[in-house]
Design a protein around this motif. Sequence first.
Motif: not given
Length: 108
Positions: A69-86
């Motif tokens: 579950l933590q890995l899924l949360e990490d992936a979600k945060i990483k995805s959100q960070n990529i969207e913010v950078v874009q």
Amino acid sequence: MTTFSISEVEELTGVKQHILRYWEEAIPGFSVQKNIGGRREYTQNDVEMIMRLKHLIMEQRFTTEGARLQLLEDAKIKSQNIEVVQEIHQARSELTDLYLYLKGLKNK
């Protein structure tokens, strides 16, 4: 692309081979490619995930399910960070265009 055998990964990470094979089964999304001979070939990303799992399970005392579950949360945060950078890059581009437009009007 550099790949590592299971014994090399065991040496690099300190995680026993039977645990690595268990994590492959227990953690969805953590699947290691196998070569034509059926031997596991770990990538650098695989090794990084193993180190993250090791930290969560062996040091933070997460259960396997909790680590998943933590890995899924990490992936979600990483995805959100990529969207913010874009979005930041898009805003910067628009501001640059606006600046150049206004600069062109001023120079006329």
